[in-house]
Design a protein around this motif. Structure first.
Motif, PDB file in Angstrom:
ATOM      1  N   GLU A   1      84.555  -5.883 -39.235  1.00 29.25           N
ATOM      2  CA  GLU A   1      84.463  -4.601 -38.533  1.00 29.25           C
ATOM      3  C   GLU A   1      85.829  -3.904 -38.513  1.00 29.25           C
ATOM      4  OE1 GLU A   1      84.614  -1.796 -35.186  1.00 29.25           O
ATOM      5  OE2 GLU A   1      85.642  -3.710 -35.219  1.00 29.25           O
ATOM      6  N   GLU A   2      86.907  -4.660 -38.307  1.00 33.25           N
ATOM      7  CA  GLU A   2      88.246  -4.061 -38.286  1.00 33.25           C
ATOM      8  C   GLU A   2      88.622  -3.463 -39.647  1.00 33.25           C
ATOM      9  OE1 GLU A   2      90.989  -7.007 -36.838  1.00 33.25           O
ATOM     10  OE2 GLU A   2      90.336  -6.745 -34.768  1.00 33.25           O
ATOM     11  N   LYS A   3      88.125  -4.062 -40.716  1.00 38.65           N
ATOM     12  CA  LYS A   3      88.426  -3.559 -42.065  1.00 38.65           C
ATOM     13  C   LYS A   3      87.845  -2.163 -42.303  1.00 38.65           C
ATOM     14  CE  LYS A   3      88.668  -8.004 -44.473  1.00 38.65           C
ATOM     15  NZ  LYS A   3      87.942  -8.870 -45.433  1.00 38.65           N
ATOM     16  N   THR A   4      86.796  -1.812 -41.567  1.00 37.60           N
ATOM     17  CA  THR A   4      86.161  -0.513 -41.786  1.00 37.60           C
ATOM     18  C   THR A   4      86.989   0.635 -41.222  1.00 37.60           C
ATOM     19  OG1 THR A   4      84.827  -0.597 -39.751  1.00 37.60           O
ATOM     20  CG2 THR A   4      83.841  -1.521 -41.777  1.00 37.60           C
ATOM     21  N   HIS A   5      87.952   0.343 -40.371  1.00 35.19           N
ATOM     22  CA  HIS A   5      88.794   1.392 -39.784  1.00 35.19           C
ATOM     23  C   HIS A   5      90.137   0.792 -39.350  1.00 35.19           C
ATOM     24  CE1 HIS A   5      87.579  -0.357 -35.970  1.00 35.19           C
ATOM     25  NE2 HIS A   5      86.351  -0.274 -36.416  1.00 35.19           N
ATOM     26  N   PRO A   6      90.974   0.403 -40.317  1.00 35.57           N
ATOM     27  CA  PRO A   6      92.240  -0.255 -39.994  1.00 35.57           C
ATOM     28  C   PRO A   6      93.116   0.590 -39.060  1.00 35.57           C
ATOM     29  CG  PRO A   6      91.989   0.022 -42.378  1.00 35.57           C
ATOM     30  CD  PRO A   6      90.802   0.641 -41.715  1.00 35.57           C
ATOM     31  N   GLY A   7      93.695  -0.089 -38.084  1.00 33.07           N
ATOM     32  CA  GLY A   7      94.630   0.568 -37.182  1.00 33.07           C
ATOM     33  C   GLY A   7      93.988   1.435 -36.119  1.00 33.07           C
ATOM     34  N   GLU A   8      92.669   1.471 -36.074  1.00 41.69           N
ATOM     35  CA  GLU A   8      91.976   2.292 -35.080  1.00 41.69           C
ATOM     36  C   GLU A   8      91.245   1.393 -34.095  1.00 41.69           C
ATOM     37  OE1 GLU A   8      89.393   5.086 -36.975  1.00 41.69           O
ATOM     38  OE2 GLU A   8      90.862   5.536 -38.532  1.00 41.69           O
ATOM     39  N   LEU A   9      90.773   1.986 -33.020  1.00 44.81           N
ATOM     40  CA  LEU A   9      89.981   1.242 -32.049  1.00 44.81           C
ATOM     41  C   LEU A   9      88.668   0.794 -32.678  1.00 44.81           C
ATOM     42  CD1 LEU A   9      90.388   3.291 -28.747  1.00 44.81           C
ATOM     43  CD2 LEU A   9      91.326   1.039 -29.282  1.00 44.81           C
ATOM     44  N   SER A  10      88.158  -0.289 -32.171  1.00 39.54           N
ATOM     45  CA  SER A  10      86.894  -0.827 -32.640  1.00 39.54           C
ATOM     46  C   SER A  10      85.749   0.137 -32.366  1.00 39.54           C
ATOM     47  CB  SER A  10      86.628  -2.156 -31.926  1.00 39.54           C
ATOM     48  OG  SER A  10      85.317  -2.587 -32.152  1.00 39.54           O
ATOM     49  N   ASP A  11      84.790   0.172 -33.275  1.00 39.87           N
ATOM     50  CA  ASP A  11      83.562   0.923 -33.040  1.00 39.87           C
ATOM     51  C   ASP A  11      82.596   0.100 -32.184  1.00 39.87           C
ATOM     52  OD1 ASP A  11      84.378   3.088 -34.552  1.00 39.87           O
ATOM     53  OD2 ASP A  11      83.456   2.335 -36.391  1.00 39.87           O
ATOM     54  N   VAL A  12      82.811  -1.212 -32.145  1.00 39.93           N
ATOM     55  CA  VAL A  12      81.883  -2.117 -31.483  1.00 39.93           C
ATOM     56  C   VAL A  12      82.150  -2.206 -29.989  1.00 39.93           C
ATOM     57  CG1 VAL A  12      81.101  -4.522 -31.360  1.00 39.93           C
ATOM     58  CG2 VAL A  12      81.516  -3.456 -33.573  1.00 39.93           C
ATOM     59  N   ILE A  13      83.393  -2.416 -29.615  1.00 37.63           N
ATOM     60  CA  ILE A  13      83.725  -2.616 -28.212  1.00 37.63           C
ATOM     61  C   ILE A  13      85.117  -2.062 -27.952  1.00 37.63           C
ATOM     62  CG2 ILE A  13      84.508  -4.967 -28.650  1.00 37.63           C
ATOM     63  CD1 ILE A  13      83.490  -5.652 -25.834  1.00 37.63           C
ATOM     64  N   GLN A  14      85.254  -1.303 -26.901  1.00 31.12           N
ATOM     65  CA  GLN A  14      86.534  -0.672 -26.624  1.00 31.12           C
ATOM     66  C   GLN A  14      87.129  -1.142 -25.305  1.00 31.12           C
ATOM     67  OE1 GLN A  14      86.061   3.533 -27.287  1.00 31.12           O
ATOM     68  NE2 GLN A  14      85.671   3.204 -29.443  1.00 31.12           N
ATOM     69  N   VAL A  15      86.870  -2.395 -24.980  1.00 31.94           N
ATOM     70  CA  VAL A  15      87.518  -3.039 -23.836  1.00 31.94           C
ATOM     71  C   VAL A  15      88.181  -4.304 -24.350  1.00 31.94           C
ATOM     72  CG1 VAL A  15      85.864  -2.128 -22.155  1.00 31.94           C
ATOM     73  CG2 VAL A  15      85.471  -4.375 -23.169  1.00 31.94           C
ATOM     74  N   ASP A  16      89.094  -4.823 -23.578  1.00 32.22           N
ATOM     75  CA  ASP A  16      89.722  -6.087 -23.957  1.00 32.22           C
ATOM     76  C   ASP A  16      88.683  -7.201 -23.808  1.00 32.22           C
ATOM     77  OD1 ASP A  16      91.254  -8.680 -23.284  1.00 32.22           O
ATOM     78  OD2 ASP A  16      92.737  -7.362 -24.219  1.00 32.22           O
ATOM     79  N   PHE A  17      88.528  -7.994 -24.854  1.00 32.12           N
ATOM     80  CA  PHE A  17      87.527  -9.057 -24.876  1.00 32.12           C
ATOM     81  C   PHE A  17      87.659 -10.007 -23.686  1.00 32.12           C
ATOM     82  CE2 PHE A  17      87.621  -9.208 -29.837  1.00 32.12           C
ATOM     83  CZ  PHE A  17      87.011  -7.971 -29.893  1.00 32.12           C
ATOM     84  N   PHE A  18      88.897 -10.341 -23.330  1.00 33.10           N
ATOM     85  CA  PHE A  18      89.136 -11.415 -22.370  1.00 33.10           C
ATOM     86  C   PHE A  18      89.107 -10.957 -20.921  1.00 33.10           C
ATOM     87  CE2 PHE A  18      91.236 -12.551 -26.369  1.00 33.10           C
ATOM     88  CZ  PHE A  18      90.420 -13.617 -26.705  1.00 33.10           C
ATOM     89  N   VAL A  19      89.047  -9.649 -20.715  1.00 39.42           N
ATOM     90  CA  VAL A  19      89.022  -9.101 -19.364  1.00 39.42           C
ATOM     91  C   VAL A  19      87.723  -8.335 -19.114  1.00 39.42           C
ATOM     92  CG1 VAL A  19      90.223  -7.570 -17.757  1.00 39.42           C
ATOM     93  CG2 VAL A  19      91.537  -8.947 -19.355  1.00 39.42           C
ATOM     94  N   GLY A  20      87.160  -7.778 -20.166  1.00 40.29           N
ATOM     95  CA  GLY A  20      85.963  -6.967 -20.013  1.00 40.29           C
ATOM     96  C   GLY A  20      86.279  -5.588 -19.466  1.00 40.29           C
ATOM     97  N   GLY A  21      87.496  -5.133 -19.655  1.00 38.69           N
ATOM     98  CA  GLY A  21      87.918  -3.823 -19.195  1.00 38.69           C
ATOM     99  C   GLY A  21      89.107  -3.335 -20.003  1.00 38.69           C
ATOM    100  N   GLN A  22      89.482  -2.087 -19.783  1.00 37.37           N
ATOM    101  CA  GLN A  22      90.619  -1.522 -20.510  1.00 37.37           C
ATOM    102  C   GLN A  22      91.937  -1.738 -19.782  1.00 37.37           C
ATOM    103  OE1 GLN A  22      89.429   2.560 -21.133  1.00 37.37           O
ATOM    104  NE2 GLN A  22      88.334   2.043 -23.001  1.00 37.37           N
ATOM    105  N   ASP A  23      91.876  -1.915 -18.482  1.00 37.44           N
ATOM    106  CA  ASP A  23      93.077  -2.108 -17.675  1.00 37.44           C
ATOM    107  C   ASP A  23      92.907  -3.364 -16.833  1.00 37.44           C
ATOM    108  OD1 ASP A  23      94.352   0.419 -18.398  1.00 37.44           O
ATOM    109  OD2 ASP A  23      92.728   1.344 -17.244  1.00 37.44           O
ATOM    110  N   TRP A  24      94.020  -3.964 -16.484  1.00 42.18           N
ATOM    111  CA  TRP A  24      93.933  -5.155 -15.661  1.00 42.18           C
ATOM    112  C   TRP A  24      95.221  -5.407 -14.891  1.00 42.18           C
ATOM    113  CZ3 TRP A  24      93.747  -5.183 -20.975  1.00 42.18           C
ATOM    114  CH2 TRP A  24      94.857  -5.688 -21.642  1.00 42.18           C
TER     115      TRP A  24
END
Length: 172
Positions: free
Chosen positions: A78-101
């Motif tokens: 998935e990252e190869k489809t748009h290098p250097g950009e945010l994911s199309d799949v999920i836009q939160v940090d995997f390990f926190v489940g949010g963008q800020d912590w």
């Protein structure tokens, strides 16, 4: 003076000691992290006011360091489809489940399933509010890796989101 037998025994014991002394670091280096230590090595990047979490690069080894082979492949594809950009799949940090912590009071409970699978239930307070992330772990050749992440049982897991993305890619 020592007799020949004492000299031979002395050399024999020196040889045995040398073998053990050299083998000890090899065994320690090959010792695998426990699931709890593996999870701790991730979350140490999240606890505290100045911690920025884990950074992801374009190197596939970044994903392979933390995720099972099959999940890492989905993430890298998935990252190869748009290098250097945010994911199309999920836009939160995997390990926190949010963008800020601002993580405090972190605990990790390991629930064994069998010799190669366990679940890590990570509980913490994020900006003072209780949060939980559940990691499905698998023991692969490289050690313990994350095979799935669930933030809320009523929402799709990380693997489900990436598998949906991959299925959409095959249709296009």
């Amino acid at each position: 003076m020592r007799n020949a037998f004492e000299g031979a025994m002395h050399n024999y014991f020196r040889f045995i000691f040398l073998i053990f002394a050299l083998a000890l670091p090899l065994g320690a280096a090959q010792a695998q992290q426990s699931p709890k230590d593996f999870v701790g090595s991730i979350y140490k990047h999240y606890v505290g006011q100045d911690d920025l979490g884990l950074t992801w690069g374009e190197d596939p080894a970044d994903a392979q360091r933390y995720f099972s082979q099959s999940l890492a492949k989905l993430i890298v594809d998935e990252e190869k489809t748009h290098p250097g950009e945010l994911s199309d799949v999920i836009q939160v940090d995997f390990f926190v489940g949010g963008q800020d912590w601002l993580i405090t009071k972190l605990t990790t409970d390991i629930v064994p399933q069998d010799a190669t699978h366990c679940t890590a239930v990570v509980k913490f307070r994020n900006f003072g509010k209780p949060a939980q992330v559940t990691l499905a772990l698998v023991n692969e050749a490289a050690g313990w890796r994350i095979d799935n992440i669930t933030w809320n049982p009523k929402q799709p897991s990380l693997r489900a989101l990436y598998e949906q993305w991959a299925a959409g890619q095959k249709k296009s």
